[in-house]
Design an enzyme around this catalytic site. Structure first.
Site, PDB file in Angstrom:
ATOM      1  N   LYS A 228      -8.578  -2.388   0.877  1.00 22.06           N
ATOM      2  CA  LYS A 228      -8.498  -1.531   2.053  1.00 22.06           C
ATOM      3  C   LYS A 228      -9.307  -0.248   1.884  1.00 22.06           C
ATOM      4  O   LYS A 228      -9.755   0.339   2.882  1.00 22.06           O
ATOM      5  CB  LYS A 228      -7.040  -1.211   2.363  1.00 22.06           C
ATOM      6  CG  LYS A 228      -6.250  -2.424   2.835  1.00 22.06           C
ATOM      7  CD  LYS A 228      -6.891  -3.106   4.049  1.00 22.06           C
ATOM      8  CE  LYS A 228      -5.997  -4.207   4.592  1.00 22.06           C
ATOM      9  NZ  LYS A 228      -6.651  -4.957   5.707  1.00 22.06           N
TER      10      LYS A 228
ATOM     11  N   ARG B  31       1.492 -12.208  -1.899  1.00 18.45           N
ATOM     12  CA  ARG B  31       0.103 -12.359  -1.443  1.00 18.45           C
ATOM     13  C   ARG B  31      -0.688 -13.345  -2.302  1.00 18.45           C
ATOM     14  O   ARG B  31      -0.429 -13.483  -3.500  1.00 18.45           O
ATOM     15  CB  ARG B  31      -0.607 -11.009  -1.499  1.00 18.45           C
ATOM     16  CG  ARG B  31      -0.073  -9.960  -0.546  1.00 18.45           C
ATOM     17  CD  ARG B  31      -0.684 -10.100   0.822  1.00 18.45           C
ATOM     18  NE  ARG B  31      -0.189  -9.117   1.764  1.00 18.45           N
ATOM     19  CZ  ARG B  31      -0.757  -8.886   2.940  1.00 18.45           C
ATOM     20  NH1 ARG B  31      -1.835  -9.561   3.299  1.00 18.45           N
ATOM     21  NH2 ARG B  31      -0.238  -7.999   3.761  1.00 18.45           N
TER      22      ARG B  31
ATOM     23  N   ARG C 130       0.824  -1.205   0.000  1.00 20.18           N
ATOM     24  CA  ARG C 130       0.000   0.000   0.000  1.00 20.18           C
ATOM     25  C   ARG C 130       0.863   1.262   0.000  1.00 20.18           C
ATOM     26  O   ARG C 130       2.019   1.236   0.394  1.00 20.18           O
ATOM     27  CB  ARG C 130      -0.923   0.011   1.219  1.00 20.18           C
ATOM     28  CG  ARG C 130      -2.027  -1.041   1.189  1.00 20.18           C
ATOM     29  CD  ARG C 130      -2.913  -0.934   2.423  1.00 20.18           C
ATOM     30  NE  ARG C 130      -2.143  -1.133   3.661  1.00 20.18           N
ATOM     31  CZ  ARG C 130      -1.739  -0.168   4.467  1.00 20.18           C
ATOM     32  NH1 ARG C 130      -2.018   1.101   4.191  1.00 20.18           N
ATOM     33  NH2 ARG C 130      -1.054  -0.439   5.564  1.00 20.18           N
TER      34      ARG C 130
ATOM     35  N   SER D  65      -0.683  -6.576   9.746  1.00 19.43           N
ATOM     36  CA  SER D  65      -0.172  -7.516   8.753  1.00 19.43           C
ATOM     37  C   SER D  65       1.062  -8.233   9.282  1.00 19.43           C
ATOM     38  O   SER D  65       1.954  -7.622   9.872  1.00 19.43           O
ATOM     39  CB  SER D  65       0.175  -6.755   7.477  1.00 19.43           C
ATOM     40  OG  SER D  65       0.765  -7.611   6.527  1.00 19.43           O
TER      41      SER D  65
ATOM     42  N   HIS E  63     -10.257  -4.572  12.362  1.00 19.31           N
ATOM     43  CA  HIS E  63      -9.206  -5.181  11.547  1.00 19.31           C
ATOM     44  C   HIS E  63      -8.819  -6.474  12.244  1.00 19.31           C
ATOM     45  O   HIS E  63      -7.915  -6.515  13.070  1.00 19.31           O
ATOM     46  CB  HIS E  63      -8.016  -4.234  11.430  1.00 19.31           C
ATOM     47  CG  HIS E  63      -6.983  -4.686  10.448  1.00 19.31           C
ATOM     48  ND1 HIS E  63      -5.649  -4.384  10.574  1.00 19.31           N
ATOM     49  CD2 HIS E  63      -7.085  -5.411   9.310  1.00 19.31           C
ATOM     50  CE1 HIS E  63      -4.978  -4.902   9.562  1.00 19.31           C
ATOM     51  NE2 HIS E  63      -5.821  -5.532   8.782  1.00 19.31           N
TER      52      HIS E  63
ATOM     53  N   LYS F 156      -2.993 -13.188  11.914  1.00 11.84           N
ATOM     54  CA  LYS F 156      -4.464 -13.234  11.893  1.00 11.84           C
ATOM     55  C   LYS F 156      -4.968 -14.365  10.997  1.00 11.84           C
ATOM     56  O   LYS F 156      -5.828 -15.139  11.388  1.00 11.84           O
ATOM     57  CB  LYS F 156      -5.052 -11.908  11.376  1.00 11.84           C
ATOM     58  CG  LYS F 156      -4.913 -10.729  12.267  1.00 11.84           C
ATOM     59  CD  LYS F 156      -5.813  -9.579  11.850  1.00 11.84           C
ATOM     60  CE  LYS F 156      -5.776  -9.243  10.379  1.00 11.84           C
ATOM     61  NZ  LYS F 156      -4.428  -8.805   9.914  1.00 11.84           N
ATOM     62  N   THR F 157      -4.427 -14.427   9.783  1.00 11.61           N
ATOM     63  CA  THR F 157      -4.894 -15.434   8.832  1.00 11.61           C
ATOM     64  C   THR F 157      -4.490 -16.831   9.280  1.00 11.61           C
ATOM     65  O   THR F 157      -5.308 -17.764   9.276  1.00 11.61           O
ATOM     66  CB  THR F 157      -4.337 -15.135   7.432  1.00 11.61           C
ATOM     67  OG1 THR F 157      -4.778 -13.841   7.011  1.00 11.61           O
ATOM     68  CG2 THR F 157      -4.809 -16.164   6.423  1.00 11.61           C
TER      69      THR F 157
ATOM     70  N   ASP G 271      -9.816 -11.024   8.032  1.00  8.63           N
ATOM     71  CA  ASP G 271      -9.221  -9.692   8.068  1.00  8.63           C
ATOM     72  C   ASP G 271     -10.153  -8.555   8.471  1.00  8.63           C
ATOM     73  O   ASP G 271      -9.714  -7.632   9.129  1.00  8.63           O
ATOM     74  CB  ASP G 271      -8.623  -9.366   6.702  1.00  8.63           C
ATOM     75  CG  ASP G 271      -7.628  -8.226   6.761  1.00  8.63           C
ATOM     76  OD1 ASP G 271      -6.747  -8.240   7.645  1.00  8.63           O
ATOM     77  OD2 ASP G 271      -7.721  -7.321   5.923  1.00  8.63           O
TER      78      ASP G 271
END
Length: 550
Positions: A197, A319, A56, A234, A216, A238-239, A253
């Site tokens: 996002k 990704r 980003r 990130s 988030h 989390k994933t 997410d």
């Protein structure tokens, strides 16, 4: 150019540009290959490259200052303002640019809960980005497309560049949000994460007015209907941790927490793939072998088309974007009960935070507002130095409102529903990055499972003397010596210095929020002294002075 679309096929705008709408993934594959914008890897995923932007561009994100939303927006370093005149100037030039060009459009939903769902139309310049949008958001039933009307629109045109001299942007890259018109323009970057996002930012703006806390976070649910929310930036897990084969996945997410329920915003996942493990992350790893998955900036063998998930040739931020149903235990409804547990994830590369600890209500508010993790600096003469990153609400770049507003909503829910909060460090142990090693993922899973199953209730704890966190002395399936980080360092004096330094970083960061929180929350941070705080503050000033402009 007026961007319009029909439910299922090609439509033409009123000034000549054509829009290909709601094409299937298979047809979009064909078009991506014809455009020269993708390569099919060995097992069928589409591999694409995003050029100079492999992440980003937060400094290039702007919110239009206009009367309808300006009093609610948290203006400053996160939400840079742009005038409506400059927005209109850029938009008009973009529409002229698109007059004789072909675009793709997908009609999609954001939000699994019907009471809070939004309809989204995503226009993209490339076919692969249209697949990305279709993978990441929720695909409506076909019968709903005939009457589809978008609540907001995203226009993604990487080949077009903003003009900083006349349009008020910082560079040729721009992500522009007009909250009154519910329109987002993305130009000058191929990185598709901007699409995802930007939609999240819109939901973060809208949902507090509906009594929903946007988060988030990832969420999964156990067999007893016990939901867990995992907050984290990130790279914190989390994933990975939410993709537990023993629990149903709601999403990885972006979620909302209403009155007694939670729900996913998305219909897919956007997972980091660097060094993805088929042993520890089998479900996510399997998605990299699926037709329909978009792989961004992943290295492949030019002859065999086999993936090299360990390669950082293009970026460390590789990704995979895939539909949620590619995870075998994903809940198709995307809706779950309110959480029984909340987990804050941090990847502490300094190696001083405990691998698991339980937070008081005040500590939960403090750490939510802090949003700490640590990232690794780039290689320089073989040396890598961890860098502390603080992101309010574990997602400051996506918060259009002041973090205190989201923090108040969170603490209210934690109190009303008596939800325990755990801080889990997925980072380093035995020393900082370069000396220690990454936390064993099996140990982390065991710690999280023990917390969720109530196995840590009543277990003896010790207080971390610097961070003042309650650390269990015993967790099933985890060696006792791992639980107290100081015991894992050979040089314990170095541990003490590093812990004090990180504690001071917390205090310096939190100072900007201190006036807006209760005294009990301000006092819930780590223990430190004035000398350490002064030293860190001066160090941060020097670092800022050494940073090139822009």
């Amino acid at each position: 150019m007026t961007l319009t679309s029909s439910p299922t096929s090609t439509s033409t705008s009123n000034v000549g540009g054509s829009v290909l709408t709601n094409l299937s993934v298979a047809e979009l594959y064909e078009r991506a290959l014809a455009e020269g914008n993708g390569t099919i890897a060995a097992e069928g995923p589409l591999v694409v490259y995003t050029g100079k932007h492999t992440g980003r561009s937060p400094k290039d994100k702007f919110v239009v200052r206009e009367p309808w939303s300006q009093d609610k927006v948290w203006w400053g370093d996160v939400n840079h303002e742009i005038s409506e005149a400059n927005y209109d100037r850029l938009r008009a030039r973009l529409m002229r640019y698109l007059e004789d060009r072909e675009l793709y459009a997908q009609d999609l939903y954001v939000g699994a809960h019907e009471a809070h769902r939004r309809s989204l139309r995503v226009y993209t310049e490339t076919a692969w980005a249209s697949i990305f949008a279709r993978n990441l958001f929720r695909v409506p039933p076909r019968e709903a497309l005939a009457s589809f009307e978008p609540n907001f629109t995203i226009i993604d045109v990487p080949s077009f560049e903003a003009d900083p001299a006349t349009e008020g942007t910082r560079s040729g890259t721009a992500i522009l949000l007009h909250l009154q018109r519910m329109e987002i323009i993305i130009v000058g970057t191929k990185y598709a994460g901007e699409i995802k996002k930007a939609a999240f930012t819109v939901m973060n703006y809208l949902l507090p007015d509906e009594g929903v806390l946007p988060m988030h976070s990832s969420i999964n649910v156990g067999e007893r209907g016990d939901a867990c929310v995992f907050f984290g930036l990130s790279g914190t897990g989390k994933t990975t941790l939410s993709a537990d084969p023993n629990r149903s996945l709601i999403g990885d997410d972006e979620h909302g927490w209403g009155e007694g329920y939670t729900f996913n915003f998305e219909g897919g996942c956007y997972a980091k793939t660097i060094r993805l493990s088929p042993m520890y992350e089998p479900d996510i790893f399997a998605t990299t072998k699926r037709f329909g998955t978009i792989l961004e900036n992943v290295d492949i063998d030019p002859l065999t088309r086999e993936l090299d998930l360990d390669s950082e040739r293009f970026t460390e931020n590789t990704r995979a974007a895939y539909p949620l149903q590619y995870i075998g235990n994903a809940d198709p409804t995307g809706v779950a009960p309110g959480p029984n547990n909340v987990v804050f994830l941090t990847a502490d590369a300094f190696g001083v935070l405990p691998p698991i600890s339980r937070l008081t209500r005040e500590q939960a508010a403090y750490h939510f507002i802090s949003g700490y993790t640590a990232k690794l600096a780039g290689t320089e003469v073989g040396v890598k130095e961890p860098t502390a990153t603080f992101s309010a609400g574990f997602g400051a770049p996506f918060l259009p409102r002041h973090p205190g507003e989201y923090a108040r909503m969170l603490t209210d829910r934690l109190e009303r529903y008596d939800v325990p909060v755990w801080l889990v460090n997925t980072g380093w142990t035995g020393g900082p990055y370069g000396t220690g090693e990454r936390m064993n993922i099996a140990h982390t899973r065991n710690m999280v499972r023990a917390a969720l199953h109530g196995e840590l209730d009543g277990v003896e704890t010790v207080e971390d003397p610097v961070f003042r966190l309650q650390v269990p002395v015993r967790v099933p399936g985890v060696p006792d010596e791992v639980l107290v980080p100081r015991n894992t360092w050979q040089d314990q004096a170095a541990f003490d210095r590093t812990a004090r330094r990180l504690a001071a970083m917390f205090h310096v960061n939190f100072a900007k929020y201190a006036d807006g929180v209760p005294e009990a929350v301000r006092d819930a941070g780590p223990a430190t002294n004035d000398a350490d705080v002064t030293a860190v503050h001066e160090e941060m000033i020097r670092a800022a002075g050494d940073t090139p402009a822009g």
